[in-house]
Enzyme design. Sequence first.
Site, PDB file in Angstrom:
ATOM      1  N   TYR A  48       0.925  -1.688   0.071  1.00  0.00           N
ATOM      2  CA  TYR A  48       0.121   0.303   0.022  1.00  0.00           C
ATOM      3  C   TYR A  48       1.034   0.966   0.147  1.00  0.00           C
ATOM      4  O   TYR A  48       0.439   2.041   0.089  1.00  0.00           O
ATOM      5  CB  TYR A  48      -1.270   0.028   1.156  1.00  0.00           C
ATOM      6  N   LEU A 185     -17.333  -4.124   3.170  1.00  0.00           N
ATOM      7  CA  LEU A 185     -18.229  -3.668   2.251  1.00  0.00           C
ATOM      8  C   LEU A 185     -18.712  -3.542   0.998  1.00  0.00           C
ATOM      9  O   LEU A 185     -18.887  -2.399   0.044  1.00  0.00           O
ATOM     10  CB  LEU A 185     -18.110  -1.845   2.835  1.00  0.00           C
ATOM     11  N   ILE A 225     -12.663  -4.358   8.585  1.00  0.00           N
ATOM     12  CA  ILE A 225     -11.313  -3.673   8.941  1.00  0.00           C
ATOM     13  C   ILE A 225     -11.715  -3.197   7.609  1.00  0.00           C
ATOM     14  O   ILE A 225     -11.274  -2.085   7.016  1.00  0.00           O
ATOM     15  CB  ILE A 225      -9.773  -4.613   8.266  1.00  0.00           C
ATOM     16  N   ARG A 233     -17.987   8.740   7.889  1.00  0.00           N
ATOM     17  CA  ARG A 233     -17.975   7.217   7.575  1.00  0.00           C
ATOM     18  C   ARG A 233     -17.083   5.974   8.882  1.00  0.00           C
ATOM     19  O   ARG A 233     -17.601   5.397   9.534  1.00  0.00           O
ATOM     20  CB  ARG A 233     -17.726   7.270   6.905  1.00  0.00           C
ATOM     21  N   ASN A 237     -18.528   3.693  10.465  1.00  0.00           N
ATOM     22  CA  ASN A 237     -18.325   1.470  10.690  1.00  0.00           C
ATOM     23  C   ASN A 237     -17.990   1.106  12.063  1.00  0.00           C
ATOM     24  O   ASN A 237     -17.667   0.069  11.976  1.00  0.00           O
ATOM     25  CB  ASN A 237     -17.436   2.125   9.643  1.00  0.00           C
TER      26      ASN A 237
HETATM   27  P1  NDP Z   1     -14.707  -0.985   1.849  1.00  0.00           P
HETATM   28  O1  NDP Z   1     -15.111  -2.506   1.234  1.00  0.00           O
HETATM   29  O2  NDP Z   1     -13.889  -0.871   3.083  1.00  0.00           O
HETATM   30  O3  NDP Z   1     -14.945  -0.152   1.430  1.00  0.00           O
HETATM   31  C1  NDP Z   1     -14.224   1.525   1.052  1.00  0.00           C
HETATM   32  C2  NDP Z   1     -15.015   2.224   0.770  1.00  0.00           C
HETATM   33  O4  NDP Z   1     -16.498   2.157   0.308  1.00  0.00           O
HETATM   34  C3  NDP Z   1     -14.078   3.245   0.302  1.00  0.00           C
HETATM   35  O5  NDP Z   1     -14.560   4.033  -0.996  1.00  0.00           O
HETATM   36  C4  NDP Z   1     -14.915   4.541   1.484  1.00  0.00           C
HETATM   37  O6  NDP Z   1     -15.222   5.755   0.662  1.00  0.00           O
HETATM   38  C5  NDP Z   1     -16.247   3.334   1.576  1.00  0.00           C
HETATM   39  N1  NDP Z   1     -16.924   4.015   2.193  1.00  0.00           N
HETATM   40  C6  NDP Z   1     -16.408   3.399   3.212  1.00  0.00           C
HETATM   41  N2  NDP Z   1     -18.131   3.193   4.545  1.00  0.00           N
HETATM   42  C7  NDP Z   1     -18.521   3.999   3.790  1.00  0.00           C
HETATM   43  C8  NDP Z   1     -19.968   4.109   4.704  1.00  0.00           C
HETATM   44  N3  NDP Z   1     -20.457   4.008   5.732  1.00  0.00           N
HETATM   45  N4  NDP Z   1     -20.626   4.616   3.622  1.00  0.00           N
HETATM   46  C9  NDP Z   1     -20.440   4.940   2.385  1.00  0.00           C
HETATM   47  N5  NDP Z   1     -19.371   5.170   1.923  1.00  0.00           N
HETATM   48  C10 NDP Z   1     -18.438   3.933   3.136  1.00  0.00           C
HETATM   49  O7  NDP Z   1     -13.158  -1.350   0.647  1.00  0.00           O
HETATM   50  P2  NDP Z   1     -11.437  -1.024   0.810  1.00  0.00           P
HETATM   51  O8  NDP Z   1     -10.824  -2.103  -0.267  1.00  0.00           O
HETATM   52  O9  NDP Z   1     -10.966  -0.732   1.297  1.00  0.00           O
HETATM   53  O10 NDP Z   1     -11.538  -3.166   2.097  1.00  0.00           O
HETATM   54  C11 NDP Z   1     -10.818  -2.797   3.255  1.00  0.00           C
HETATM   55  C12 NDP Z   1      -9.421  -2.660   3.763  1.00  0.00           C
HETATM   56  O11 NDP Z   1      -8.939  -4.218   3.701  1.00  0.00           O
HETATM   57  C13 NDP Z   1      -8.442  -2.285   2.783  1.00  0.00           C
HETATM   58  O12 NDP Z   1      -8.351  -0.833   3.457  1.00  0.00           O
HETATM   59  C14 NDP Z   1      -7.442  -3.173   3.451  1.00  0.00           C
HETATM   60  O13 NDP Z   1      -6.735  -2.596   4.963  1.00  0.00           O
HETATM   61  C15 NDP Z   1      -8.329  -4.001   3.284  1.00  0.00           C
HETATM   62  N6  NDP Z   1      -7.848  -5.167   1.775  1.00  0.00           N
HETATM   63  C16 NDP Z   1      -7.215  -6.263   2.083  1.00  0.00           C
HETATM   64  C17 NDP Z   1      -6.830  -6.849   1.051  1.00  0.00           C
HETATM   65  C18 NDP Z   1      -6.253  -7.890   0.149  1.00  0.00           C
HETATM   66  O14 NDP Z   1      -5.668  -8.423  -0.509  1.00  0.00           O
HETATM   67  N7  NDP Z   1      -5.365  -8.806   1.778  1.00  0.00           N
HETATM   68  C19 NDP Z   1      -7.911  -6.000  -0.583  1.00  0.00           C
HETATM   69  C20 NDP Z   1      -9.060  -4.971  -0.487  1.00  0.00           C
HETATM   70  C21 NDP Z   1      -8.514  -4.495   0.384  1.00  0.00           C
HETATM   71  P3  NDP Z   1     -14.244   6.956   1.553  1.00  0.00           P
HETATM   72  O15 NDP Z   1     -13.109   6.325   1.808  1.00  0.00           O
HETATM   73  O16 NDP Z   1     -14.110   7.888   0.382  1.00  0.00           O
HETATM   74  O17 NDP Z   1     -14.735   7.798   2.695  1.00  0.00           O
END
Ligand code: NDP
Length: 283
Positions: A48, A185, A225, A233, A237
Amino acid sequence: MEYITLNNGVKMPMLGYGTFQIPAGDTERCVLDAISAGYRSIDTAQGYFNEEGVGEAVSKCGIPRAELFLTTKIWISNGGYERAKNSIDESLRRLKTDYVDLMLIHQPFNDYYGSYRAMEEACRAGKIRAIGVSNFMPDRFIDIAGFVEVTPAVNQLEVHVFQQQKAAREILKKHGTQLMAWSPLAQGKNGLFNNETLAGIGETYGKTAAQVNLRFLIQLGVVIIPKSTHKERMEENFALFDFKLTDKEMRELETLDLGVSQFIDHYSPEVAELFVGAGKADQ
Ligand code: NDP
Protein backbone atom coordinates in the site's frame (compact mmCIF):
# COMPACT_ATOMS: atom_id res chain seq x y z
CA MET A 1 -15.18 -3.39 21.32
CA GLU A 2 -15.40 -7.15 20.97
CA TYR A 3 -12.28 -9.30 20.70
CA ILE A 4 -11.46 -12.77 19.50
CA THR A 5 -8.60 -14.94 20.68
CA LEU A 6 -6.42 -16.28 17.86
CA ASN A 7 -5.14 -19.88 17.81
CA ASN A 8 -1.90 -18.82 19.54
CA GLY A 9 -3.65 -16.97 22.38
CA VAL A 10 -3.22 -13.44 20.97
CA LYS A 11 -6.30 -11.20 21.45
CA MET A 12 -7.46 -9.28 18.37
CA PRO A 13 -10.21 -6.63 17.99
CA MET A 14 -13.17 -7.79 15.84
CA LEU A 15 -13.22 -4.36 14.19
CA GLY A 16 -10.27 -2.49 12.72
CA TYR A 17 -9.48 0.22 10.20
CA GLY A 18 -8.33 -0.53 6.63
CA THR A 19 -5.86 1.68 4.75
CA PHE A 20 -5.81 0.28 1.19
CA GLN A 21 -5.78 3.05 -1.45
CA ILE A 22 -5.19 5.81 1.11
CA PRO A 23 -2.44 7.92 -0.46
CA ALA A 24 0.79 8.09 1.54
CA GLY A 25 0.31 11.83 2.17
CA ASP A 26 -3.18 11.36 3.69
CA THR A 27 -2.49 8.27 5.77
CA GLU A 28 -1.26 9.92 8.96
CA ARG A 29 -4.36 12.16 9.15
CA CYS A 30 -6.74 9.29 8.33
CA VAL A 31 -5.24 6.91 10.89
CA LEU A 32 -5.21 9.63 13.57
CA ASP A 33 -8.90 10.28 12.83
CA ALA A 34 -9.64 6.56 13.01
CA ILE A 35 -7.86 6.22 16.34
CA SER A 36 -9.73 9.22 17.74
CA ALA A 37 -12.98 7.61 16.52
CA GLY A 38 -12.09 4.60 18.69
CA TYR A 39 -10.33 2.18 16.32
CA ARG A 40 -7.39 0.36 17.89
CA SER A 41 -6.60 -2.10 15.09
CA ILE A 42 -5.04 -0.83 11.84
CA ASP A 43 -4.51 -2.87 8.68
CA THR A 44 -1.80 -1.84 6.22
CA ALA A 45 0.58 -3.61 3.81
CA GLN A 46 3.97 -3.18 2.18
CA GLY A 47 2.10 -3.01 -1.12
CA TYR A 48 0.00 0.00 0.00
CA PHE A 49 3.11 2.22 0.27
CA ASN A 50 1.62 3.91 3.33
CA GLU A 51 3.19 2.06 6.27
CA GLU A 52 5.19 5.22 7.08
CA GLY A 53 1.99 7.25 7.51
CA VAL A 54 0.57 4.57 9.78
CA GLY A 55 3.81 4.65 11.78
CA GLU A 56 3.63 8.46 12.14
CA ALA A 57 0.05 8.22 13.43
CA VAL A 58 0.91 5.38 15.82
CA SER A 59 3.81 7.34 17.29
CA LYS A 60 1.80 10.58 17.63
CA CYS A 61 -1.64 9.33 18.74
CA GLY A 62 -0.91 9.15 22.45
CA ILE A 63 -2.36 5.64 22.78
CA PRO A 64 0.08 3.16 24.35
CA ARG A 65 1.47 0.78 21.70
CA ALA A 66 0.20 -2.23 23.70
CA GLU A 67 -3.39 -1.01 23.21
CA LEU A 68 -3.00 -0.94 19.42
CA PHE A 69 -3.11 -3.90 17.07
CA LEU A 70 -1.07 -3.45 13.89
CA THR A 71 -1.35 -5.71 10.85
CA THR A 72 0.86 -5.55 7.79
CA LYS A 73 1.50 -7.86 4.83
CA ILE A 74 4.51 -9.08 2.86
CA TRP A 75 4.18 -8.13 -0.81
CA ILE A 76 4.84 -10.59 -3.67
CA SER A 77 8.11 -8.90 -4.68
CA ASN A 78 9.46 -9.62 -1.16
CA GLY A 79 8.64 -13.33 -1.44
CA GLY A 80 11.23 -15.90 -0.35
CA TYR A 81 13.10 -16.30 2.94
CA GLU A 82 15.86 -13.68 2.56
CA ARG A 83 13.79 -10.93 0.97
CA ALA A 84 10.87 -11.52 3.33
CA LYS A 85 13.18 -11.45 6.36
CA ASN A 86 14.63 -8.07 5.29
CA SER A 87 11.20 -6.74 4.44
CA ILE A 88 9.89 -7.55 7.93
CA ASP A 89 12.61 -5.34 9.44
CA GLU A 90 11.84 -2.63 6.87
CA SER A 91 8.14 -2.74 7.77
CA LEU A 92 8.98 -2.40 11.47
CA ARG A 93 11.19 0.58 10.69
CA ARG A 94 8.49 2.28 8.59
CA LEU A 95 5.82 1.53 11.21
CA LYS A 96 8.10 2.94 13.96
CA THR A 97 7.58 -0.06 16.17
CA ASP A 98 9.62 -3.02 17.33
CA TYR A 99 6.83 -5.52 16.73
CA VAL A 100 3.66 -5.97 14.69
CA ASP A 101 0.68 -7.82 16.08
CA LEU A 102 -0.11 -9.67 12.87
CA MET A 103 1.84 -10.21 9.67
CA LEU A 104 0.30 -11.85 6.62
CA ILE A 105 1.56 -13.12 3.28
CA HIS A 106 -0.41 -10.81 0.99
CA GLN A 107 -0.91 -13.13 -1.99
CA PRO A 108 -0.22 -16.80 -2.73
CA PHE A 109 2.47 -16.00 -5.32
CA ASN A 110 6.29 -16.22 -5.38
CA ASP A 111 8.09 -18.32 -2.77
CA TYR A 112 5.52 -18.03 -0.01
CA TYR A 113 6.94 -20.99 1.91
CA GLY A 114 10.21 -19.10 2.26
CA SER A 115 8.30 -15.99 3.35
CA TYR A 116 6.34 -18.03 5.86
CA ARG A 117 9.55 -19.45 7.38
CA ALA A 118 10.87 -15.88 7.74
CA MET A 119 7.66 -14.93 9.54
CA GLU A 120 7.87 -17.99 11.84
CA GLU A 121 11.43 -16.99 12.73
CA ALA A 122 10.46 -13.33 13.33
CA CYS A 123 7.61 -14.54 15.51
CA ARG A 124 10.03 -16.54 17.66
CA ALA A 125 12.27 -13.45 17.86
CA GLY A 126 9.36 -11.34 19.20
CA LYS A 127 9.06 -9.14 16.10
CA ILE A 128 5.60 -10.48 15.23
CA ARG A 129 2.89 -11.72 17.63
CA ALA A 130 0.81 -13.72 15.13
CA ILE A 131 1.28 -14.82 11.53
CA GLY A 132 -1.09 -15.73 8.74
CA VAL A 133 -1.98 -15.42 5.08
CA SER A 134 -4.25 -13.47 2.79
CA ASN A 135 -6.05 -14.40 -0.43
CA PHE A 136 -5.27 -18.07 0.15
CA MET A 137 -8.39 -19.64 -1.32
CA PRO A 138 -9.28 -23.10 0.06
CA ASP A 139 -6.84 -25.03 -2.20
CA ARG A 140 -3.83 -22.79 -1.42
CA PHE A 141 -4.82 -22.57 2.24
CA ILE A 142 -4.98 -26.36 2.66
CA ASP A 143 -1.57 -26.60 1.01
CA ILE A 144 0.20 -24.12 3.27
CA ALA A 145 -1.58 -25.18 6.47
CA GLY A 146 -0.53 -28.75 5.71
CA PHE A 147 3.23 -28.14 5.53
CA VAL A 148 4.14 -25.31 7.92
CA GLU A 149 5.15 -25.51 11.56
CA VAL A 150 2.86 -22.73 12.81
CA THR A 151 -0.75 -22.99 11.64
CA PRO A 152 -1.84 -19.62 10.16
CA ALA A 153 -3.68 -17.61 12.83
CA VAL A 154 -5.59 -15.63 10.20
CA ASN A 155 -6.60 -15.80 6.55
CA GLN A 156 -7.71 -12.43 5.15
CA LEU A 157 -10.19 -12.86 2.27
CA GLU A 158 -12.84 -10.81 0.52
CA VAL A 159 -15.98 -11.12 2.67
CA HIS A 160 -19.23 -9.11 2.66
CA VAL A 161 -22.95 -9.96 2.28
CA PHE A 162 -22.50 -10.69 -1.43
CA GLN A 163 -19.45 -12.97 -0.95
CA GLN A 164 -19.89 -14.85 2.31
CA GLN A 165 -17.07 -17.41 1.70
CA LYS A 166 -19.09 -20.36 2.99
CA ALA A 167 -16.65 -23.06 1.76
CA ALA A 168 -13.58 -21.19 3.04
CA ARG A 169 -15.25 -20.63 6.42
CA GLU A 170 -15.73 -24.36 6.93
CA ILE A 171 -12.10 -25.13 6.05
CA LEU A 172 -10.66 -22.35 8.20
CA LYS A 173 -12.77 -23.52 11.14
CA LYS A 174 -11.31 -27.01 10.81
CA HIS A 175 -7.80 -25.53 11.14
CA GLY A 176 -8.64 -23.05 13.91
CA THR A 177 -7.75 -20.13 11.59
CA GLN A 178 -9.60 -16.83 12.00
CA LEU A 179 -11.27 -15.31 8.93
CA MET A 180 -10.61 -11.58 8.47
CA ALA A 181 -12.62 -9.72 5.83
CA TRP A 182 -11.05 -7.47 3.24
CA SER A 183 -13.39 -5.01 1.50
CA PRO A 184 -16.08 -5.78 4.11
CA LEU A 185 -18.24 -3.09 2.46
CA ALA A 186 -17.49 -4.48 -1.02
CA GLN A 187 -16.30 -0.90 -1.70
CA GLY A 188 -20.02 -0.23 -2.23
CA LYS A 189 -20.21 -2.57 -5.23
CA ASN A 190 -23.50 -4.18 -6.28
CA GLY A 191 -25.37 -1.30 -4.64
CA LEU A 192 -24.43 -2.36 -1.10
CA PHE A 193 -24.99 1.06 0.48
CA ASN A 194 -28.56 1.20 -0.89
CA ASN A 195 -29.47 -2.47 -0.74
CA GLU A 196 -33.16 -2.77 0.22
CA THR A 197 -32.77 -5.79 2.50
CA LEU A 198 -29.88 -4.22 4.42
CA ALA A 199 -31.58 -0.82 4.63
CA GLY A 200 -34.91 -2.42 5.63
CA ILE A 201 -33.35 -4.30 8.54
CA GLY A 202 -31.41 -1.14 9.44
CA GLU A 203 -34.63 0.85 9.88
CA THR A 204 -35.57 -1.31 12.88
CA TYR A 205 -32.40 -0.26 14.68
CA GLY A 206 -31.81 3.24 13.27
CA LYS A 207 -28.77 1.88 11.38
CA THR A 208 -27.55 2.23 7.78
CA ALA A 209 -27.18 -0.55 5.21
CA ALA A 210 -23.40 -0.35 5.70
CA GLN A 211 -23.76 -0.89 9.45
CA VAL A 212 -26.13 -3.85 9.04
CA ASN A 213 -23.71 -5.48 6.57
CA LEU A 214 -20.78 -4.99 8.97
CA ARG A 215 -22.76 -6.20 11.99
CA PHE A 216 -23.74 -9.30 9.99
CA LEU A 217 -20.05 -10.13 9.48
CA ILE A 218 -19.24 -9.64 13.16
CA GLN A 219 -22.09 -11.97 14.14
CA LEU A 220 -20.72 -14.54 11.67
CA GLY A 221 -17.48 -14.33 13.67
CA VAL A 222 -15.51 -12.56 10.93
CA VAL A 223 -12.98 -9.82 11.81
CA ILE A 224 -13.62 -6.66 9.75
CA ILE A 225 -11.49 -3.68 8.69
CA PRO A 226 -13.69 -1.14 6.82
CA LYS A 227 -11.84 1.79 5.24
CA SER A 228 -12.96 5.39 4.94
CA THR A 229 -11.14 8.67 4.55
CA HIS A 230 -14.14 10.51 6.07
CA LYS A 231 -14.31 10.84 9.85
CA GLU A 232 -18.12 10.63 9.97
CA ARG A 233 -18.05 7.36 8.02
CA MET A 234 -15.29 6.01 10.27
CA GLU A 235 -17.64 6.74 13.19
CA GLU A 236 -20.60 5.18 11.39
CA ASN A 237 -18.61 2.02 10.66
CA PHE A 238 -17.49 1.87 14.30
CA ALA A 239 -21.02 2.09 15.80
CA LEU A 240 -21.75 -1.64 15.59
CA PHE A 241 -21.88 -2.80 19.18
CA ASP A 242 -25.17 -1.27 20.35
CA PHE A 243 -27.49 -3.54 18.34
CA LYS A 244 -27.79 -7.22 17.53
CA LEU A 245 -29.36 -8.90 14.50
CA THR A 246 -31.90 -11.64 15.23
CA ASP A 247 -31.46 -15.20 13.94
CA LYS A 248 -34.22 -14.52 11.42
CA GLU A 249 -32.40 -11.41 10.13
CA MET A 250 -29.14 -13.36 9.92
CA ARG A 251 -30.90 -16.06 7.81
CA GLU A 252 -32.39 -13.37 5.57
CA LEU A 253 -28.97 -11.76 5.02
CA GLU A 254 -27.46 -15.15 4.21
CA THR A 255 -29.70 -15.23 1.14
CA LEU A 256 -27.85 -12.18 -0.30
CA ASP A 257 -24.75 -14.32 -0.88
CA LEU A 258 -23.79 -14.50 -4.56
CA GLY A 259 -20.87 -16.80 -3.74
CA VAL A 260 -18.50 -15.02 -6.14
CA SER A 261 -15.99 -12.22 -5.87
CA GLN A 262 -17.01 -8.66 -6.70
CA PHE A 263 -13.38 -7.92 -7.56
CA ILE A 264 -11.11 -10.72 -8.62
CA ASP A 265 -11.00 -14.43 -9.43
CA HIS A 266 -7.99 -15.96 -7.75
CA TYR A 267 -8.40 -19.11 -9.83
CA SER A 268 -8.07 -17.35 -13.20
CA PRO A 269 -4.78 -17.55 -15.19
CA GLU A 270 -5.12 -13.86 -16.20
CA VAL A 271 -5.20 -12.81 -12.54
CA ALA A 272 -2.21 -15.06 -11.77
CA GLU A 273 -0.27 -13.44 -14.62
CA LEU A 274 -1.19 -10.01 -13.30
CA PHE A 275 0.14 -10.79 -9.81
CA VAL A 276 3.32 -12.42 -11.12
CA GLY A 277 3.89 -9.36 -13.33
CA ALA A 278 3.27 -6.95 -10.45
CA GLY A 279 5.57 -8.92 -8.15
CA LYS A 280 8.40 -8.89 -10.71
CA ALA A 281 7.97 -5.20 -11.56
CA ASP A 282 8.38 -4.24 -7.89
CA GLN A 283 11.56 -6.28 -7.37
P1 NDP B 1 -14.25 -1.23 1.92
O1 NDP B 1 -15.14 -2.38 1.60
O2 NDP B 1 -13.83 -1.00 3.33
O3 NDP B 1 -14.93 0.07 1.33
C1 NDP B 1 -14.26 1.31 1.30
C2 NDP B 1 -15.03 2.25 0.38
O4 NDP B 1 -16.34 2.48 0.89
C3 NDP B 1 -14.37 3.58 0.24
O5 NDP B 1 -14.62 4.02 -1.09
C4 NDP B 1 -15.11 4.45 1.23
O6 NDP B 1 -15.14 5.79 0.77
C5 NDP B 1 -16.49 3.86 1.20
N1 NDP B 1 -17.18 3.89 2.51
C6 NDP B 1 -16.69 3.46 3.69
N2 NDP B 1 -17.62 3.53 4.64
C7 NDP B 1 -18.73 4.03 4.07
C8 NDP B 1 -20.02 4.31 4.55
N3 NDP B 1 -20.34 4.09 5.84
N4 NDP B 1 -20.94 4.83 3.67
C9 NDP B 1 -20.62 5.04 2.37
N5 NDP B 1 -19.40 4.78 1.86
C10 NDP B 1 -18.46 4.27 2.71
O7 NDP B 1 -12.99 -1.39 0.94
P2 NDP B 1 -11.44 -1.65 1.05
O8 NDP B 1 -11.05 -2.29 -0.23
O9 NDP B 1 -10.71 -0.45 1.47
O10 NDP B 1 -11.31 -2.80 2.19
C11 NDP B 1 -11.07 -2.54 3.55
C12 NDP B 1 -9.64 -2.89 3.92
O11 NDP B 1 -9.37 -4.27 3.65
C13 NDP B 1 -8.60 -2.17 3.06
O12 NDP B 1 -8.52 -0.80 3.34
C14 NDP B 1 -7.38 -2.98 3.35
O13 NDP B 1 -6.86 -2.65 4.62
C15 NDP B 1 -7.97 -4.39 3.32
N6 NDP B 1 -7.87 -5.01 1.98
C16 NDP B 1 -7.04 -6.10 1.85
C17 NDP B 1 -6.91 -6.76 0.64
C18 NDP B 1 -6.03 -7.94 0.55
O14 NDP B 1 -5.71 -8.36 -0.57
N7 NDP B 1 -5.61 -8.52 1.65
C19 NDP B 1 -7.63 -6.32 -0.56
C20 NDP B 1 -8.52 -5.17 -0.32
C21 NDP B 1 -8.61 -4.58 0.90
P3 NDP B 1 -14.32 7.00 1.48
O15 NDP B 1 -12.94 6.50 1.80
O16 NDP B 1 -14.33 8.05 0.42
O17 NDP B 1 -15.12 7.36 2.68
